[in-house]
Design a protein around this motif. Structure first.
Motif, short mmCIF file in Angstrom:
data_model
loop_
_atom_site.label_atom_id
_atom_site.label_comp_id
_atom_site.label_asym_id
_atom_site.label_seq_id
_atom_site.Cartn_x
_atom_site.Cartn_y
_atom_site.Cartn_z
N ASN A 1 0.83 -1.20 0.00
CA ASN A 1 0.00 0.00 0.00
C ASN A 1 0.86 1.25 0.00
OD1 ASN A 1 -1.65 2.06 2.12
ND2 ASN A 1 -2.83 1.22 0.42
N ARG A 2 1.94 1.23 0.80
CA ARG A 2 2.84 2.38 0.84
C ARG A 2 3.45 2.66 -0.53
NH1 ARG A 2 8.37 1.60 3.99
NH2 ARG A 2 8.56 0.15 2.24
N ASN A 3 3.92 1.61 -1.20
CA ASN A 3 4.53 1.78 -2.52
C ASN A 3 3.54 2.31 -3.55
OD1 ASN A 3 7.02 0.87 -1.61
ND2 ASN A 3 6.59 -1.28 -2.11
N ASN A 4 2.30 1.83 -3.45
CA ASN A 4 1.27 2.32 -4.38
C ASN A 4 0.99 3.80 -4.16
OD1 ASN A 4 0.91 -0.18 -5.60
ND2 ASN A 4 -0.69 -0.80 -4.18
N LEU A 5 0.91 4.20 -2.87
CA LEU A 5 0.66 5.61 -2.57
C LEU A 5 1.86 6.48 -2.95
CD1 LEU A 5 -1.12 5.26 0.89
CD2 LEU A 5 -2.13 6.06 -1.26
N ILE A 6 3.06 5.96 -2.77
CA ILE A 6 4.25 6.71 -3.18
C ILE A 6 4.25 6.92 -4.70
CG2 ILE A 6 6.77 6.56 -3.42
CD1 ILE A 6 6.84 5.29 -0.64
N GLN A 7 3.86 5.86 -5.43
CA GLN A 7 3.79 5.99 -6.88
C GLN A 7 2.78 7.05 -7.29
OE1 GLN A 7 2.70 2.38 -8.89
NE2 GLN A 7 3.00 3.23 -10.94
N ALA A 8 1.63 7.06 -6.61
CA ALA A 8 0.61 8.09 -6.89
C ALA A 8 1.14 9.47 -6.55
CB ALA A 8 -0.66 7.79 -6.10
N ALA A 9 1.84 9.58 -5.40
CA ALA A 9 2.39 10.86 -4.98
C ALA A 9 3.48 11.34 -5.94
CB ALA A 9 2.95 10.74 -3.57
N GLN A 10 4.25 10.38 -6.46
CA GLN A 10 5.31 10.73 -7.41
C GLN A 10 4.73 11.37 -8.68
OE1 GLN A 10 7.46 7.42 -9.03
NE2 GLN A 10 9.26 8.63 -9.51
N ASN A 11 3.67 10.75 -9.19
CA ASN A 11 3.03 11.31 -10.37
C ASN A 11 2.40 12.66 -10.08
OD1 ASN A 11 3.03 9.30 -12.76
ND2 ASN A 11 2.52 7.99 -11.03
N GLN A 12 1.81 12.76 -8.88
CA GLN A 12 1.20 14.03 -8.50
C GLN A 12 2.26 15.10 -8.30
OE1 GLN A 12 -1.19 13.76 -5.03
NE2 GLN A 12 -1.90 15.87 -5.12
N ALA A 13 3.41 14.70 -7.73
CA ALA A 13 4.51 15.64 -7.49
C ALA A 13 5.06 16.19 -8.81
CB ALA A 13 5.62 14.96 -6.70
N MET A 14 5.01 15.38 -9.86
CA MET A 14 5.44 15.86 -11.18
C MET A 14 4.36 16.70 -11.83
SD MET A 14 7.11 12.28 -12.56
CE MET A 14 7.43 12.95 -14.20
N PHE A 15 3.12 16.32 -11.61
CA PHE A 15 1.98 16.96 -12.28
C PHE A 15 1.79 18.40 -11.79
CE2 PHE A 15 -2.59 17.92 -12.10
CZ PHE A 15 -2.88 17.89 -13.45
N SER A 16 1.75 18.59 -10.47
CA SER A 16 1.45 19.92 -9.92
C SER A 16 2.46 20.99 -10.32
CB SER A 16 1.35 19.83 -8.39
OG SER A 16 0.25 19.00 -8.02
N PRO A 17 3.78 20.73 -10.23
CA PRO A 17 4.74 21.76 -10.65
C PRO A 17 4.64 22.10 -12.14
CG PRO A 17 5.82 20.12 -9.29
CD PRO A 17 4.47 19.59 -9.60
N LEU A 18 4.33 21.11 -12.98
CA LEU A 18 4.19 21.38 -14.41
C LEU A 18 3.02 22.33 -14.67
CD1 LEU A 18 4.89 17.85 -15.94
CD2 LEU A 18 6.30 19.91 -16.19
N ILE A 19 1.91 22.09 -13.96
CA ILE A 19 0.75 22.97 -14.10
C ILE A 19 1.09 24.38 -13.60
CG2 ILE A 19 -1.58 23.44 -13.22
CD1 ILE A 19 -1.56 21.34 -15.38
N SER A 20 1.80 24.46 -12.47
CA SER A 20 2.19 25.76 -11.92
C SER A 20 3.11 26.51 -12.88
CB SER A 20 2.90 25.58 -10.57
OG SER A 20 2.01 25.03 -9.62
N PHE A 21 4.01 25.76 -13.54
CA PHE A 21 4.93 26.40 -14.50
C PHE A 21 4.14 27.02 -15.65
CE2 PHE A 21 7.29 26.09 -18.50
CZ PHE A 21 8.38 26.92 -18.21
N VAL A 22 3.14 26.29 -16.15
CA VAL A 22 2.33 26.82 -17.25
C VAL A 22 1.58 28.07 -16.79
CG1 VAL A 22 0.42 26.32 -18.82
CG2 VAL A 22 2.12 24.56 -18.35
N ASN A 23 1.10 28.08 -15.54
CA ASN A 23 0.43 29.26 -15.01
C ASN A 23 1.38 30.46 -14.95
OD1 ASN A 23 -2.08 28.08 -14.62
ND2 ASN A 23 -1.58 27.34 -12.58
#
Length: 595
Positions: free
Chosen positions: A245-267
């Motif tokens: 479960n921890r690894n699955n959540l880390i994987q989700a967090a990793q994708n989210q950690a990449m996603f949010s900064p990219l959106i912020s950069f475009v803003n």
């Protein structure tokens, strides 16, 4: 019909975002009054958000150049008043949205709970308790984000987006066109990360359900674990699931950690474009400073819905996974269905007729390797008399009791109650007229009285004590400090096996059903208690049609009829004396117990 085992264990769920919103908002639309209030408030909020940059622009471009302090104070006053009004409206929006949200979630949770309770025995045999608990709690709660103030604001933001976009085109189409270039970038990033985050959270939800199952199994079998000193085995098993479960959540967090900064950069890219072009137009006297400041604010209003949607992507994907897991349950149909013209259970005068019944558990729902199929079983349970079922383990005795209570449907033949076929009876009426005391003792977490009155909550104290006396549990209850109000703990852990069995017998007696089924009901009792109960029940069962299953053949000497089963077939019928004289299967079973 969806296969139950595959349905509840499935990792893939083919559901769309639109289906999820339709499902959730079908509950919201039942509260149209509150929804209308929220929409009206949202319109005012949107209007104020649009006006505030205009006030700022007016102060910079007109009030400051004029040097009019009174006009400045008035403008600041209007600005502050608008801000206060905006805060009040946001409060009401959040409050009433919470009322609507909690009401819809309450309805969703109770509807799912009721639906699960309506499913048949097959479903519960192939489902895991921990997984069902996660669906009823966490998965339902995840859907609540769809009816939150943030979500409604995002919906309103979409309308704001259209209005503001038209407005900035009118003010300066060049800057508007330049900012527009950033929007496809945002949607491209969203499409790339949407499936990644969705799959990661789907795996996390599945592993969370597996953890819940492990915890539930551990807590319910703690005595076995302690007895066999298998704590380390269970700890290692749970640690493995928790790590997954921890690894699955880390994987989700990793994708989210990449996603949010990219959106912020475009803003930030959009803001930089406005600053660059806006400064150029200000220098060339094509734009005023206040207009540029307001323009940046409006661009932020354009970006906010997209940013909010991007930030909510995490929760939306979790909600979509949860919605898929909920619809897996709601797509199931119970195998036991009531006839459209079902009739009430009759007042018995003849009894129950088992007529050439055949039945087989399918491979998915076999309870154990010993579960027997039945082959053309026929015998009568006569009204007002005791019929006993005997045979080796796995011969089909308990299966017959489940068919009589219609926990399963017979595959051929019929079961008739005073000549009324079982499938024509109202299911609730059927089960209300059958009391079952099983070898598996089920206790609710409450008091002794709670457990005795479970099938008849309106029973009087005199009735409760009467059945307690018949079940030979009354003297024990009187020795307890709180008597009938004594808490027995989860699964009756504070009572001995024999005490729990006697409480369950009292519960069945209080139900006062026409048919009594005793499936190894005295298995957990000592000889003295068993004799006392047998004596008390012999009087009670004279007025009822009863079916008794017993491994202790000494307890059924006085049965009016004994039916002997072997490998799912009736091999002998008769009284105790008749069967002993025949010297057949019953005699062998009987003699084997007393050798």
């Amino acid at each position: 019909m969806t296969d139950r085992k595959d349905a509840v264990d499935s990792e893939e769920t083919n559901v769309s975002m639109m289906e999820m919103f339709k499902f959730v908002f079908s509950k919201v639309l039942k509260k149209r009054g509150i929804l209308v209030v929220n929409v009206v408030v949202l319109i005012f909020i949107t209007g104020l958000q649009f006006v505030l940059p205009q006030i700022t622009q007016n102060i910079i471009d007109k009030v400051i150049p004029q040097g009019n302090m009174q006009y400045l104070l008035e403008s600041i006053g209007v600005l502050m008043l608008s801000a206060v009004l905006l805060g009040v409206l946001n409060y009401f929006s959040t409050y009433y949205m919470s009322i609507m949200s909690q009401g819809a979630i309450y309805e969703l949770r109770t509807d799912l709970y009721d639906y699960i309770l309506g499913l048949d025995t097959h479903f519960f045999e192939s489902s895991k308790t921990g997984d069902l608990m996660v669906r009823l709690t966490n998965d339902i709660s995840n859907l609540q984000s769809l009816i939150s103030a943030n979500m409604l604001s995002m919906v309103g933001g979409m309308f704001t987006f259209v209005g503001v976009y038209i407005f900035i085109f009118i003010v300066n189409w060049q800057m508007a066109l330049a900012v527009t270039i950033t929007f496809p970038l945002m949607f491209l990033i969203y499409r790339i990360f949407r499936s990644r985050i969705h799959n990661a959270f789907r795996k996390a939800r599945l592993s969370q359900a597996q953890m819940s199952n492990q915890m539930q199994n551990t807590l319910t079998e703690i005595s076995l674990i302690k007895s066999y000193t298998s704590e380390q085995i269970e700890e290692d098993r749970f640690a493995g699931l928790a790590d997954k479960n921890r690894n699955n959540l880390i994987q989700a967090a990793q994708n989210q950690a990449m996603f949010s900064p990219l959106i912020s950069f475009v803003n930030y890219l959009g803001t930089a474009i406005v600053l660059l072009l806006g400064s150029y137009f200000v220098i060339n006297k094509d734009l005023m400073v206040g207009q540029m400041v307001a323009y940046i604010t409006y661009v932020g209003m354009l970006q906010d819905p997209i940013r909010s949607f991007a930030m909510l992507l995490n929760q939306l994907q979790q909600s979509l996974v949860s919605y898929g897991r909920i619809t897996e349950i709601l797509k199931l149909e119970p195998a036991i269905k009531q006839s459209q013209n079902a009739v009430e259970f009759p007042e018995l005068k003849k009894g129950v007729k088992i007529d050439n019944v055949s039945f087989s558990y399918d491979e998915t729902h076999k309870e154990s390797v010993h579960d027997a199929t039945l082959h053309g079983v026929s015998f009568d349970i006569e009204y007002g008399k005791m019929t006993a079922l005997v045979g080796h383990s796995g011969s089909g005795k308990t299966t017959i009791t489940k068919l009589i209570d219609r926990l399963y449907d017979i595959q051929s033949g019929d079961i008739l109650f005073d000549d009324v076929p079982i499938k024509k009876l109202n299911i609730q009426s059927l089960r209300k007229n059958i009391s079952i005391v099983s070898q598996d003792i089920f206790m609710v977490d409450g008091t002794i009285k709670d457990n005795i009155v479970y099938g008849k909550p309106n029973a009087t104290d005199d009735q409760v004590w009467q059945v307690a006396k018949l079940a030979n549990i009354d003297e024990f209850i009187k020795t307890l400090p709180n008597g009938m109000d004594t808490q027995i703990g989860e699964r009756g852990i504070k009572l001995s096996g024999g005490q729990k069995q006697r409480v369950s017998i009292a519960r069945a007696l209080l139900k006062d059903a026409q048919i009594v089924i005793m499936d190894e009901a005295t298995a957990s009792l000592d000889n003295e208690s068993e004799k006392a109960i047998q004596h008390a029940m012999s009087t009670l069962l004279q007025e009822r049609t009863s079916l008794v299953i017993a491994h202790r053949l000494s307890t059924i000497h006085n049965a009016d009829k004994i039916v002997v089963l072997d490998d799912g077939k009736v091999v002998e019928q008769g009284t105790h004396d008749e069967l002993i004289k025949k010297n057949g299967d019953y005699a062998k079973l009987y003699n084997a117990q007393f050798e």
